[in-house]
Design an enzyme around this catalytic site. Structure first.
Site, PDB file in Angstrom:
ATOM      1  N   HIS A  34       0.995  -1.087   0.150  1.00  0.00           N
ATOM      2  CA  HIS A  34      -0.010  -0.040  -0.126  1.00  0.00           C
ATOM      3  C   HIS A  34       0.853   1.286  -0.087  1.00  0.00           C
ATOM      4  O   HIS A  34       0.436   2.443   0.573  1.00  0.00           O
ATOM      5  CB  HIS A  34      -0.956  -0.046   1.130  1.00  0.00           C
ATOM      6  CG  HIS A  34      -2.178  -0.940   1.117  1.00  0.00           C
ATOM      7  ND1 HIS A  34      -3.053  -0.581   0.308  1.00  0.00           N
ATOM      8  CD2 HIS A  34      -2.335  -1.996   1.410  1.00  0.00           C
ATOM      9  CE1 HIS A  34      -3.831  -1.603   0.211  1.00  0.00           C
ATOM     10  NE2 HIS A  34      -3.468  -2.588   0.779  1.00  0.00           N
ATOM     11  N   GLY A 120      -8.448 -14.380  -7.275  1.00  0.00           N
ATOM     12  CA  GLY A 120      -8.695 -13.445  -6.148  1.00  0.00           C
ATOM     13  C   GLY A 120      -7.963 -13.810  -4.830  1.00  0.00           C
ATOM     14  O   GLY A 120      -8.262 -13.880  -3.728  1.00  0.00           O
ATOM     15  N   GLY A 122      -4.954 -12.537  -4.417  1.00  0.00           N
ATOM     16  CA  GLY A 122      -4.022 -11.414  -4.323  1.00  0.00           C
ATOM     17  C   GLY A 122      -2.634 -11.495  -4.722  1.00  0.00           C
ATOM     18  O   GLY A 122      -1.482 -10.980  -4.506  1.00  0.00           O
ATOM     19  N   GLU A 158      -7.094  -0.456 -15.543  1.00  0.00           N
ATOM     20  CA  GLU A 158      -7.804  -0.946 -14.070  1.00  0.00           C
ATOM     21  C   GLU A 158      -8.255   0.245 -13.328  1.00  0.00           C
ATOM     22  O   GLU A 158      -9.385   0.064 -13.076  1.00  0.00           O
ATOM     23  CB  GLU A 158      -6.756  -1.616 -13.328  1.00  0.00           C
ATOM     24  CG  GLU A 158      -7.458  -2.246 -12.085  1.00  0.00           C
ATOM     25  CD  GLU A 158      -6.971  -3.661 -11.721  1.00  0.00           C
ATOM     26  OE1 GLU A 158      -6.135  -4.315 -12.311  1.00  0.00           O
ATOM     27  OE2 GLU A 158      -7.083  -3.828 -10.482  1.00  0.00           O
ATOM     28  N   ASP A 170       1.665  -3.924  -9.459  1.00  0.00           N
ATOM     29  CA  ASP A 170       1.046  -5.101  -9.819  1.00  0.00           C
ATOM     30  C   ASP A 170       1.607  -5.352 -11.219  1.00  0.00           C
ATOM     31  O   ASP A 170       2.278  -6.217 -11.818  1.00  0.00           O
ATOM     32  CB  ASP A 170      -0.005  -5.515  -9.607  1.00  0.00           C
ATOM     33  CG  ASP A 170      -0.465  -5.474  -8.271  1.00  0.00           C
ATOM     34  OD1 ASP A 170       0.328  -5.565  -7.443  1.00  0.00           O
ATOM     35  OD2 ASP A 170      -1.742  -5.592  -7.793  1.00  0.00           O
ATOM     36  N   TYR A 220      -9.968  -0.628  -0.664  1.00  0.00           N
ATOM     37  CA  TYR A 220      -8.928  -0.328  -1.200  1.00  0.00           C
ATOM     38  C   TYR A 220      -8.748   1.398  -1.753  1.00  0.00           C
ATOM     39  O   TYR A 220      -8.011   2.192  -1.295  1.00  0.00           O
ATOM     40  CB  TYR A 220      -8.457  -1.096  -2.496  1.00  0.00           C
ATOM     41  CG  TYR A 220      -7.111  -0.721  -2.972  1.00  0.00           C
ATOM     42  CD1 TYR A 220      -6.005  -1.481  -2.830  1.00  0.00           C
ATOM     43  CD2 TYR A 220      -7.080   0.275  -3.851  1.00  0.00           C
ATOM     44  CE1 TYR A 220      -4.789  -1.239  -3.293  1.00  0.00           C
ATOM     45  CE2 TYR A 220      -5.861   0.736  -4.435  1.00  0.00           C
ATOM     46  CZ  TYR A 220      -4.591  -0.002  -4.378  1.00  0.00           C
ATOM     47  OH  TYR A 220      -3.395   0.143  -4.841  1.00  0.00           O
TER      48      TYR A 220
HETATM   49  C1  GLA Z   1      -3.141  -4.171  -4.891  1.00  0.00           C
HETATM   50  C2  GLA Z   1      -2.817  -3.002  -5.865  1.00  0.00           C
HETATM   51  C3  GLA Z   1      -1.403  -2.472  -5.807  1.00  0.00           C
HETATM   52  C4  GLA Z   1      -0.843  -2.392  -4.308  1.00  0.00           C
HETATM   53  C5  GLA Z   1      -1.258  -3.485  -3.399  1.00  0.00           C
HETATM   54  C6  GLA Z   1      -1.017  -3.234  -2.081  1.00  0.00           C
HETATM   55  O1  GLA Z   1      -2.332  -5.415  -5.425  1.00  0.00           O
HETATM   56  O2  GLA Z   1      -3.035  -3.452  -7.248  1.00  0.00           O
HETATM   57  O3  GLA Z   1      -1.255  -1.347  -6.555  1.00  0.00           O
HETATM   58  O4  GLA Z   1      -1.291  -1.116  -4.105  1.00  0.00           O
HETATM   59  O5  GLA Z   1      -2.563  -3.949  -3.539  1.00  0.00           O
HETATM   60  O6  GLA Z   1       0.352  -2.933  -1.810  1.00  0.00           O
END
Ligand code: GLA
Length: 384
Positions: A34, A120, A122, A158, A170, A220
């Site tokens: 984050h 899903g 992460g 996105e 990501d 988020y």
């Molecule tokens: C998700 C978001 C990223 C990042 C992470 C937390 O994966 O897509 O951009 O902010 O959460 O680190």
């Protein structure tokens, strides 16, 4: 991966042979959560599992989308941009829109996806779909855009089309990963270094909680706006472009400007997490894995207490994991509210770790966790 099964499925769906096969990995973030959208430094790596994309050109200006993971299938043309679908195709369609917005014609393909990333969890299955689609289009349309540009377009897809206000980590990891390396990425400048992942005698073990991170988009976006609020408050007295431009000491001096306690804790996470990442990259290069592991644990605690994106399932996985023999560190990875933890575990203790953690997690939470020893792979590419 046996690509014969994919090719066979392509023929069944589209009645002809596929022309090209592309692949983009998933990612695991080692530390730095984050903070990509706070101009911080993150430390992700690409995985060896990800999303395969098989395609063939077609004569009209439509594009067919199918997936071996999802039932929904569809054929679309540009009118779909006015009427966004709710299904998974919104991820690739957002990318097509980015190409269209730059004046390219992104239509005229049949596409089949297959992902071996747990959905899903992460581990960036969505970024992986976006980036593999962007890479394919770039290749087919000969646009000459570089991978970093494709990464930015995928993030925008996105943000704008899907409505998830994610940072760039990501898509960047999925696009730019390198086997055996983690990426030290400065999200404020997009400068990056590939750091060899010298963890001899240790493995990175991913534990999937099987708790779907369904809250992630709404919560988020709330976290992101809380960070913006904190920055605006700080900006009344000092000039900072991002929260992560502040050192921990500088933050201590200005935190009184942030009236709301929750917002203040969000900002404290961002600032301290950034400091942890910088230290983690340093100690890893010196071979101090013990300190690296402690920083992972501290990162989890901050995400639990200050950022509040963990929850009972993820806390149980990480905290019970931290207690097991041979474990140097364990933390939630990715956006939170479910998903996976990543742990640094002595090679000889991996099987004991998996067995014991699976048992205690099942006993306390009632869910079955799944485990993968992370294999660090390369970024997006064409296979043929
Ligand atoms: C998700 C978001 C990223 C990042 C992470 C937390 O994966 O897509 O951009 O902010 O959460 O680190």
């Amino acid at each position: 991966m046996d690509t014969g099964v994919l090719e066979q499925r392509f023929k069944e769906v589209y009645g002809r042979k596929a022309e090209h096969l592309y692949f983009a990995p998933g990612r695991v973030n080692l530390i730095g959560e984050h903070i990509d959208y706070n101009g911080g430094r993150v430390f992700p790596c690409a995985l060896s599992f990800g999303t395969y994309l098989l395609m063939a050109r077609r004569e009209d200006r439509k594009t067919g989308f199918a997936s071996m993971n999802q039932a929904f299938r569809g054929e679309f043309d540009e009118r779909v941009f006015e009427n966004k679908p709710a299904e998974w195709v919104k991820y690739p369609l957002g990318v097509l829109k980015e190409f269209a917005d730059r004046g390219f014609d992104p239509w005229g393909f049949d596409v089949l996806y297959f992902g071996d990333i747990p959905n899903g969890a992460g581990l960036s299955s969505s970024a992986s779909i976006e980036v593999v689609t962007a890479f394919m289009l770039n290749d087919m349309l000969n646009t000459g855009l570089d991978v970093v540009e494709l990464v930015k377009m995928s993030q925008r897809a996105e943000n704008v089309f899907v409505g998830m206000n994610c940072g760039i980590m990501d898509q960047f990891a999925v696009g730019m990963g390198r086997s055996g390396h983690a990426i030290a990425l400065d999200c404020g400048t997009l400068e990056y270094d590939l750091i060899p992942l010298n963890i001899n005698g240790y493995k990175l073990v991913i534990a999937n909680s099987n708790k779907n991170h369904d809250l992630v988009t709404s919560e988020y976006n709330v976290r992101r706006s809380q960070c913006e609020q904190a920055l605006a408050a700080i900006n009344r007295e000092i000039d900072a472009k991002h929260l992560c431009d502040l050192s921990v000491a500088e933050f201590e001096d200005v935190k009184h400007l942030i009236a709301d306690d929750t917002v203040c804790r969000r900002a404290r996470h961002a600032v301290t997490e950034n400091a942890r990442v910088n230290e983690a990259i340093n100690v890893l290069q010196k071979g101090d894995l013990v300190r690296f592991g402690q920083l992972m644990n501290e990162s989890h605690r901050s995400l639990k207490e200050d950022y509040e994106v963990t929850g009972t399932e993820m806390d149980t996985l990480a905290e019970e994991g931290q207690k097991l023999p041979g474990v140097l560190g364990s933390r939630i990875t990715g956006g939170g509210f479910g998903g996976c933890t990543v742990s640094l575990v002595a090679e000889d203790d991996v099987s004991g770790f998996v067995e014991k953690l699976a048992a205690v997690y099942h006993e306390k939470i009632g869910l079955s966790a799944e485990f993968y020893v992370a294999d660090i792979g390369d970024g997006v590419r064409r296979i043929y």
